[in-house]
Design an enzyme around this catalytic site. Structure first.
Site, PDB file in Angstrom:
ATOM      1  N   ASP A  58      -5.934  -0.443   4.910  1.00  0.00           N
ATOM      2  CA  ASP A  58      -4.948  -0.637   3.210  1.00  0.00           C
ATOM      3  C   ASP A  58      -5.508   0.138   2.386  1.00  0.00           C
ATOM      4  O   ASP A  58      -6.069  -0.674   1.810  1.00  0.00           O
ATOM      5  CB  ASP A  58      -4.454  -2.443   3.203  1.00  0.00           C
ATOM      6  CG  ASP A  58      -3.498  -2.634   1.978  1.00  0.00           C
ATOM      7  OD1 ASP A  58      -3.213  -1.093   1.257  1.00  0.00           O
ATOM      8  OD2 ASP A  58      -3.265  -2.923   2.241  1.00  0.00           O
ATOM      9  N   LYS A  60      -4.365   2.022   0.335  1.00  0.00           N
ATOM     10  CA  LYS A  60      -3.776   2.322  -1.290  1.00  0.00           C
ATOM     11  C   LYS A  60      -3.711   3.654  -1.993  1.00  0.00           C
ATOM     12  O   LYS A  60      -4.736   3.614  -2.440  1.00  0.00           O
ATOM     13  CB  LYS A  60      -3.589   1.425  -2.143  1.00  0.00           C
ATOM     14  CG  LYS A  60      -2.933  -0.013  -0.993  1.00  0.00           C
ATOM     15  CD  LYS A  60      -2.464  -0.585  -2.565  1.00  0.00           C
ATOM     16  CE  LYS A  60      -1.832  -2.456  -1.320  1.00  0.00           C
ATOM     17  NZ  LYS A  60      -3.094  -2.891  -1.049  1.00  0.00           N
ATOM     18  N   ASP A  63      -4.714   9.867  -4.987  1.00  0.00           N
ATOM     19  CA  ASP A  63      -5.059  11.098  -5.824  1.00  0.00           C
ATOM     20  C   ASP A  63      -4.487  12.086  -5.048  1.00  0.00           C
ATOM     21  O   ASP A  63      -3.548  12.665  -4.805  1.00  0.00           O
ATOM     22  CB  ASP A  63      -7.032  10.968  -5.003  1.00  0.00           C
ATOM     23  CG  ASP A  63      -8.070  11.407  -5.954  1.00  0.00           C
ATOM     24  OD1 ASP A  63      -7.935  12.626  -6.839  1.00  0.00           O
ATOM     25  OD2 ASP A  63      -8.774  10.947  -5.684  1.00  0.00           O
ATOM     26  N   ILE A  64      -5.085  13.497  -5.556  1.00  0.00           N
ATOM     27  CA  ILE A  64      -4.625  15.030  -5.164  1.00  0.00           C
ATOM     28  C   ILE A  64      -5.249  14.769  -3.908  1.00  0.00           C
ATOM     29  O   ILE A  64      -5.033  14.369  -2.635  1.00  0.00           O
ATOM     30  CB  ILE A  64      -5.778  16.116  -5.810  1.00  0.00           C
ATOM     31  CG1 ILE A  64      -7.342  15.997  -5.165  1.00  0.00           C
ATOM     32  CG2 ILE A  64      -5.624  15.805  -7.630  1.00  0.00           C
ATOM     33  CD1 ILE A  64      -8.034  17.089  -6.103  1.00  0.00           C
ATOM     34  N   SER A 115       4.454  -6.700  -3.510  1.00  0.00           N
ATOM     35  CA  SER A 115       4.839  -7.841  -3.523  1.00  0.00           C
ATOM     36  C   SER A 115       4.550  -8.678  -4.435  1.00  0.00           C
ATOM     37  O   SER A 115       5.124 -10.158  -4.698  1.00  0.00           O
ATOM     38  CB  SER A 115       4.385  -8.741  -2.103  1.00  0.00           C
ATOM     39  OG  SER A 115       2.939  -8.371  -1.847  1.00  0.00           O
TER      40      SER A 115
HETATM   41  O1  NUP Z   1       2.584  -4.641  -1.818  1.00  0.00           O
HETATM   42  C1  NUP Z   1       1.686  -5.237  -1.422  1.00  0.00           C
HETATM   43  N1  NUP Z   1       1.279  -6.696  -2.009  1.00  0.00           N
HETATM   44  C2  NUP Z   1      -0.018  -7.249  -1.144  1.00  0.00           C
HETATM   45  O2  NUP Z   1      -0.216  -8.300  -0.774  1.00  0.00           O
HETATM   46  C3  NUP Z   1       1.320  -4.149  -0.485  1.00  0.00           C
HETATM   47  C4  NUP Z   1      -0.223  -4.842  -0.077  1.00  0.00           C
HETATM   48  N2  NUP Z   1      -0.835  -3.820   0.579  1.00  0.00           N
HETATM   49  N3  NUP Z   1      -0.638  -6.052   0.010  1.00  0.00           N
HETATM   50  C5  NUP Z   1      -1.701  -6.517   0.940  1.00  0.00           C
HETATM   51  O3  NUP Z   1      -1.271  -7.588   1.468  1.00  0.00           O
HETATM   52  C6  NUP Z   1      -2.957  -6.980  -0.393  1.00  0.00           C
HETATM   53  O4  NUP Z   1      -3.903  -5.881  -0.626  1.00  0.00           O
HETATM   54  C7  NUP Z   1      -3.536  -8.033   0.737  1.00  0.00           C
HETATM   55  O5  NUP Z   1      -4.238  -7.098   1.858  1.00  0.00           O
HETATM   56  C8  NUP Z   1      -2.420  -8.240   1.673  1.00  0.00           C
HETATM   57  C9  NUP Z   1      -1.755 -10.168   1.362  1.00  0.00           C
HETATM   58  O6  NUP Z   1      -2.597 -10.909   1.454  1.00  0.00           O
HETATM   59  P1  NUP Z   1      -2.167 -12.479   1.446  1.00  0.00           P
HETATM   60  O7  NUP Z   1      -1.764 -12.348   0.015  1.00  0.00           O
HETATM   61  O8  NUP Z   1      -1.288 -13.194   2.473  1.00  0.00           O
HETATM   62  O9  NUP Z   1      -3.348 -13.139   1.106  1.00  0.00           O
END
Ligand code: NUP
Length: 212
Positions: A58, A60, A63-64, A115
């Site tokens: 993960d 995320k 970049d180019i 989220s």
């Molecule tokens: O929208 C997102 N929300 C999110 O929490 C996209 C994500 N990739 N995450 C990831 O999900 C966040 O970086 C973390 O690794 C995991 C949620 O962790 P927790 O809130 O259950 O501890």
């Protein structure tokens, strides 16, 4: 029925190994990110993958296209089977990740709506739907959509259709329950509610059963 992905955002090899071992048999994949990789190095992927479980990076990525392709090379050479990318850099950047993943036999997942509450500033609404459409057109394997806003995840499901996966974070510490989203998604992502639990294996088991 949704899978269970552990967000292993712990620091250091020992803690990562402790939690992963405790959760053995309960998980469909482990999602790693900057907290773990910056504290251990990418070598952690091979250690975790010894348990024969897919590891999704993960990062995320945002970049180019050339830089995104180089990031893919490192992620998949390290033994990851999937990568999570942003989409807001545009279709060429996104395509570099999707092609980079597929060239290495891996999968690409695209963040469409986040989220956390601040997602409502940019990473939600019409922008999220545009990114979901772009994810589908790019040939990505799936998207990331919020368990904290199940109605929005349902909308994004209708944009991408049934052939792509949705993995959904926000269950546990961010307040969502598996039951809120399991009918719209292919997997729930749970971090703190498992790795901060006194008994991570038991917590993982309970989430796995509730996601069924
Ligand atoms: O929208 C997102 N929300 C999110 O929490 C996209 C994500 N990739 N995450 C990831 O999900 C966040 O970086 C973390 O690794 C995991 C949620 O962790 P927790 O809130 O259950 O501890």
């Amino acid at each position: 029925m949704a899978e269970l992905l552990l967000a292993l955002d712990v620091k250091g090899r020992e803690e990562a190994a402790r939690v992963a071992l405790a959760c053995e048999g309960e998980l469909d994949a482990i999602k790693i990110g900057y907290p773990l990789v910056l504290s251990t190095g990418l070598g952690i992927v091979k250690e975790l993958a010894k348990a024969n479980i897919p590891i999704i990076a993960d990062f995320k990525v945002a970049d180019i296209p050339n830089t995104n392709a180089l990031i893919c090379e490192e992620v998949f050479a390290a033994g990851c089977s999937g990568i999570i990318t942003h989409a807001f850099c545009g279709s060429d950047s996104l395509l570099a990740i999707v092609d980079g993943a597929h060239d290495h036999g891996g999968s690409a997942f695209v963040v469409c709506e986040m989220s956390h509450p601040g997602a409502l500033d940019f990473l939600s609404g019409a922008n999220a739907e545009r990114m979901a459409k772009m994810a589908k057109e790019s040939g990505a394997d799936g998207i990331i959509a919020p368990a904290t806003r199940p109605d929005r995840t349902a909308v994004l499901r209708s944009v991408i259709g049934g052939s792509m996966k949705i993995y959904s974070p926000g269950v546990g510490a961010q307040g969502a329950q598996p039951e809120d989203v399991k009918k719209y998604v292919d997997g729930i992502i749970v971090g703190r509610a498992i790795y901060e639990s006194a008994d991570p294996g038991k917590a993982a088991h309970e989430f796995r059963v509730r996601a069924l």
